[in-house]
Design a protein around this motif. Structure first.
Motif, PDB file in Angstrom:
ATOM      1  N   PHE A  46      10.251   1.281 -10.865  1.00  0.00           N
ATOM      2  CA  PHE A  46       9.074   0.725 -10.215  1.00  0.00           C
ATOM      3  C   PHE A  46       9.601  -0.233  -9.157  1.00  0.00           C
ATOM      4  O   PHE A  46      10.413  -1.104  -9.453  1.00  0.00           O
ATOM      5  CB  PHE A  46       8.196  -0.024 -11.228  1.00  0.00           C
TER       6      PHE A  46
ATOM      7  N   ARG B 223       0.828  -1.217   0.000  1.00  0.00           N
ATOM      8  CA  ARG B 223       0.000   0.000   0.000  1.00  0.00           C
ATOM      9  C   ARG B 223       0.856   1.258   0.000  1.00  0.00           C
ATOM     10  O   ARG B 223       0.462   2.293  -0.540  1.00  0.00           O
ATOM     11  CB  ARG B 223      -0.936   0.014   1.216  1.00  0.00           C
ATOM     12  N   LYS B 224       2.024   1.199   0.621  1.00  0.00           N
ATOM     13  CA  LYS B 224       2.910   2.364   0.754  1.00  0.00           C
ATOM     14  C   LYS B 224       3.840   2.548  -0.442  1.00  0.00           C
ATOM     15  O   LYS B 224       4.627   3.492  -0.471  1.00  0.00           O
ATOM     16  CB  LYS B 224       3.766   2.229   2.020  1.00  0.00           C
ATOM     17  N   ARG B 225       3.739   1.657  -1.449  1.00  0.00           N
ATOM     18  CA  ARG B 225       4.659   1.730  -2.591  1.00  0.00           C
ATOM     19  C   ARG B 225       4.647   3.073  -3.311  1.00  0.00           C
ATOM     20  O   ARG B 225       5.687   3.586  -3.688  1.00  0.00           O
ATOM     21  CB  ARG B 225       4.357   0.621  -3.595  1.00  0.00           C
ATOM     22  N   LYS B 226       3.454   3.629  -3.486  1.00  0.00           N
ATOM     23  CA  LYS B 226       3.341   4.913  -4.204  1.00  0.00           C
ATOM     24  C   LYS B 226       4.065   6.017  -3.424  1.00  0.00           C
ATOM     25  O   LYS B 226       4.804   6.812  -4.001  1.00  0.00           O
ATOM     26  CB  LYS B 226       1.867   5.272  -4.407  1.00  0.00           C
ATOM     27  N   GLU B 227       3.863   6.038  -2.097  1.00  0.00           N
ATOM     28  CA  GLU B 227       4.538   7.033  -1.259  1.00  0.00           C
ATOM     29  C   GLU B 227       6.051   6.807  -1.260  1.00  0.00           C
ATOM     30  O   GLU B 227       6.828   7.770  -1.263  1.00  0.00           O
ATOM     31  CB  GLU B 227       4.026   6.965   0.175  1.00  0.00           C
TER      32      GLU B 227
ATOM     33  N   ARG C  33       7.769   5.598  -3.716  1.00  0.00           N
ATOM     34  CA  ARG C  33       8.249   6.074  -5.018  1.00  0.00           C
ATOM     35  C   ARG C  33       8.429   7.597  -5.003  1.00  0.00           C
ATOM     36  O   ARG C  33       9.413   8.117  -5.528  1.00  0.00           O
ATOM     37  CB  ARG C  33       7.269   5.642  -6.107  1.00  0.00           C
ATOM     38  N   VAL C  34       7.486   8.312  -4.395  1.00  0.00           N
ATOM     39  CA  VAL C  34       7.597   9.772  -4.269  1.00  0.00           C
ATOM     40  C   VAL C  34       8.835  10.123  -3.434  1.00  0.00           C
ATOM     41  O   VAL C  34       9.593  11.030  -3.781  1.00  0.00           O
ATOM     42  CB  VAL C  34       6.310  10.370  -3.642  1.00  0.00           C
TER      43      VAL C  34
END
Length: 107
Positions: A85, A65-69, A71-72
């Motif tokens: 990715f 779930r935290k992957r997007k954060e 990446r930022v």
């Protein structure tokens, strides 16, 4: 593995550990054991261990779930053109090593 790929993987490992120290939910201990990057630097895999092992699946869900954060966070701190990715998986090699240690101590 080319030197640049190795450097990027090492940097991703360290930054992911820093990110998890900040964002971790404190119900389990998540340790980043290693990271690899593809030669084109488009994909990276981060290997983690989770203690207690009963919390592995919930910790993995949290990490996905935290992957997007993450990446930022990597985008802000990594000095490369394309941010890979990131996939996060359990480090089964480390888990197997711990099991062998446990068996050796018992014998």
């Amino acid at each position: 593995m080319p030197e640049r790929t190795e450097k990027v993987a090492k940097e991703i490992k360290e930054l992911t550990a820093e990110f998890l120290a900040r964002e971790g939910n404190r119900t389990s201990l998540i340790t980043v054991t290693s990271a690899t990057a593809s030669p084109d630097l488009k994909r990276a895999t981060v290997y983690v261990t989770v203690l207690p092992s009963a919390k592995e699946q919930s910790a993995l869900g949290f990490l996905k779930r935290k992957r997007k954060e993450l990446r930022v966070f990597l985008k802000k701190n990594l000095i490369i053109k394309t941010i890979p990715f990131v996939d996060i998986v359990l480090d089964l090699g480390e888990k197997n090593r711990q099991k062998i240690d446990e068996l050796l101590r018992e014998s």
